[in-house]
Scaffold this motif. Structure first.
Motif, PDB file in Angstrom:
ATOM      1  N   PHE A 101       1.257  -1.024  -0.202  1.00 36.06           N
ATOM      2  CA  PHE A 101      -0.479  -0.049  -0.219  1.00 36.06           C
ATOM      3  C   PHE A 101       0.543   0.950  -0.179  1.00 36.06           C
ATOM      4  CE2 PHE A 101      -2.615   3.133   2.534  1.00 36.06           C
ATOM      5  CZ  PHE A 101      -3.811   3.841   1.391  1.00 36.06           C
ATOM      6  N   GLY A 157      -4.697  -5.516  -8.282  1.00 28.46           N
ATOM      7  CA  GLY A 157      -3.906  -6.778  -7.945  1.00 28.46           C
ATOM      8  C   GLY A 157      -3.726  -6.340  -6.726  1.00 28.46           C
ATOM      9  N   CYS A 158      -3.849  -7.540  -5.972  1.00 31.15           N
ATOM     10  CA  CYS A 158      -2.659  -7.557  -4.098  1.00 31.15           C
ATOM     11  C   CYS A 158      -1.556  -8.804  -4.608  1.00 31.15           C
ATOM     12  CB  CYS A 158      -4.046  -8.329  -3.369  1.00 31.15           C
ATOM     13  SG  CYS A 158      -3.360  -8.856  -1.581  1.00 31.15           S
ATOM     14  N   HIS A 194      -9.381  -9.839  -2.645  1.00 28.80           N
ATOM     15  CA  HIS A 194      -8.613  -8.590  -3.718  1.00 28.80           C
ATOM     16  C   HIS A 194      -7.741  -8.002  -1.765  1.00 28.80           C
ATOM     17  CE1 HIS A 194     -11.747  -8.715  -6.038  1.00 28.80           C
ATOM     18  NE2 HIS A 194     -13.122  -9.497  -5.293  1.00 28.80           N
ATOM     19  N   CYS A 195      -7.865  -8.499  -0.794  1.00 28.50           N
ATOM     20  CA  CYS A 195      -7.051  -7.512  -0.392  1.00 28.50           C
ATOM     21  C   CYS A 195      -7.130  -8.150   1.770  1.00 28.50           C
ATOM     22  CB  CYS A 195      -7.682  -6.262   0.045  1.00 28.50           C
ATOM     23  SG  CYS A 195      -6.678  -5.394   1.308  1.00 28.50           S
TER      24      CYS A 195
HETATM   25  S1  SF4 Z   1      -2.997  -6.509   1.401  1.00 25.56           S
HETATM   26 FE1  SF4 Z   1      -3.279  -6.108  -0.988  1.00 25.56          FE
HETATM   27  S2  SF4 Z   1      -4.469  -5.225  -1.350  1.00 25.56           S
HETATM   28 FE2  SF4 Z   1      -4.321  -4.723   0.650  1.00 25.56          FE
HETATM   29  S3  SF4 Z   1      -2.972  -3.373   1.038  1.00 25.56           S
HETATM   30 FE3  SF4 Z   1      -2.438  -4.930   1.055  1.00 25.56          FE
HETATM   31  S4  SF4 Z   1      -0.943  -5.309  -1.650  1.00 25.56           S
HETATM   32 FE4  SF4 Z   1      -3.761  -3.272  -1.329  1.00 25.56          FE
END
Ligand code: SF4
Ligand SMILES: Cc1cc2nc3c(=O)[nH]c(=O)nc-3n(C[C@H](O)[C@H](O)[C@H](O)COP(=O)(O)OP(=O)(O)OC[C@H]3O[C@@H](n4cnc5c(N)ncnc54)[C@H](O)[C@@H]3O)c2cc1C
Length: 334
Positions: free
Chosen positions: A123, A138-139, A157-158
């Motif tokens: 993030f 994407g994640c 998704h997260c």
């Molecule tokens: S878990 Fe995935 S979507 Fe959620 S903040 Fe982290 S990378 Fe981004």
């Protein structure tokens, strides 16, 4: 950092008018928002400095009937050390003091603490995809660096966690968030304030754009002011977010049976995690390790690791039992 407009409204109505501009955001202590802006993770078109609203009572901590009112602009340190908080809500004081550092707690506000964003490394890194920062990209955390991330309530998704300590205690203590918008005031039960990621992980809370948190209220919780414990398991003793945290409180009868229990977890989900059914399991039973283990099993039902964070499941189980055992013993020491 992107250019942005900056305003310092003198009252709440002026702040709400300024916040009506698309892309405008309130700034309070700035301890999270400024970091996110410097990394270009958040790019508000305007900052509305709400600190002048302290003069309008938004930093007040005072009795609210049998409960307590915590101003959104009260600093985390002032909240933790306030005599009413120390005496009646020591679980909240302990949770706040387990967070960040003294300098940060002197700046950080209660409203900002609720709205701080995840610490998932992707993030913060605009060079990587991230559904929370940029929906639909994407994640990478699911198959990547996820040691800090969630084991409960995740979605495809997260798998981010909410990083707050204070919010874990507020969830255990049944807080209510009070919000003001241009069209009036509304209240949000703490359980409904933070969201699970679902298919819109970019939305952290049920606060709507343009709304301002004015204060938080807590009901009378004196029955939980004797036997309580905040356990925070982390990689370092300061400047580290929880791998797992547990806010636990017990109300025990004279014979040692549980009259009521509160258990909330941090570091395990996109929101503070509480399963009231697990608390009910304890009522009427002796405050024993066996009973606490059953409550822990219920709380962690459905927990799933993603590789690096698999260890969080047994860690959370042990932390819950440890916190409840410590809470039960604490009352005996008084
Ligand atoms: S878990 Fe995935 S979507 Fe959620 S903040 Fe982290 S990378 Fe981004
Ligand atoms: C090194 C470091 C370590 C930390 N460790 C911990 C930790 O261990 N535990 C922990 O809990 N926290 C930790 N924190 C986070 C810290 O507690 C938060 O940054 C802080 O609480 C945010 O409060 P603030 O007033 O500075 O918010 P800001 O940075 O000013 O704002 C944060 C967000 O809240 C919004 N906002 C602020 N006030 C309002 C309001 N009244 N109404 C609506 N929106 C509002 C802003 O628009 C912004 O989106 C750490 C931070 C740092 C930098």
């Amino acid at each position: 950092m992107n250019p942005f407009d900056f305003q310092q409204p003198a009252d709440v109505d002026a702040a709400l008018a300024a916040l009506a501009a698309p892309g405008a955001r309130p700034i309070a202590g700035g301890t999270n928002l400024l970091d996110l802006m410097k990394e270009n993770v958040m790019t508000p078109s305007g900052l509305v400095d709400i600190n002048p609203l302290a003069a309008r009572g938004l930093d007040v901590i005072e009795e609210d009937g049998a409960g307590l009112r915590l101003g959104a602009l009260a600093r985390n340190a002032d909240t933790a050390y306030h005599p009413l908080v120390r005496e009646r809500y020591p679980l909240l004081a302990a949770a706040i003091l387990a967070g960040a550092s003294p300098q940060l707690r002197n700046m950080a506000t209660n409203g900002g603490n609720l709205l701080q964003r995840t610490r998932c490394v992707y993030f913060y890194d605009v060079g990587t995809p991230c559904n929370k920062r940029e929906p639909g990209t994407g994640c990478p955390a699911k198959a990547g660096i996820n040691r800090q991330l969630a084991i409960l309530g995740t979605s495809a998704h997260c798998i981010a966690t909410h990083p707050s300590d204070m919010c874990v205690a507020l969830r255990a203590l049944d807080a209510t968030v009070h919000v003001r918008a241009a069209n009036g005031d509304r209240t949000i039960p703490f359980a409904d304030f933070h969201r699970l990621p679902g298919d819109t992980p970019d939305v952290d809370t049920t606060l709507q754009p343009g709304e301002l948190v004015t204060h938080i209220t807590l009901p009378d919780a004196r029955r939980f002011a004797q036997r309580f414990e905040y356990v925070k398991v982390r990689d370092r003793l300061s400047y580290a977010f929880a791998l797992v945290s547990v806010a636990a409180a017990l109300d025990l009868a004279a014979d040692g049976t549980v009259r009521a229990a509160r258990i909330a977890l941090g570091g395990v989900a996109h929101k503070p995690w509480r399963v009231e059914e697990a608390e009910e399991l304890l009522v009427g039973r002796p405050a024993s390790e066996a009973a606490f283990e059953q409550a822990a099993e219920r709380i962690l039902r459905g927990a799933r690791g993603h590789g690096q964070n698999d260890f969080k499941i047994p860690l959370a189980r042990n932390a819950i039992v440890h916190a409840l055992m410590a809470a039960a013993r604490k009352g005996d020491q008084r």
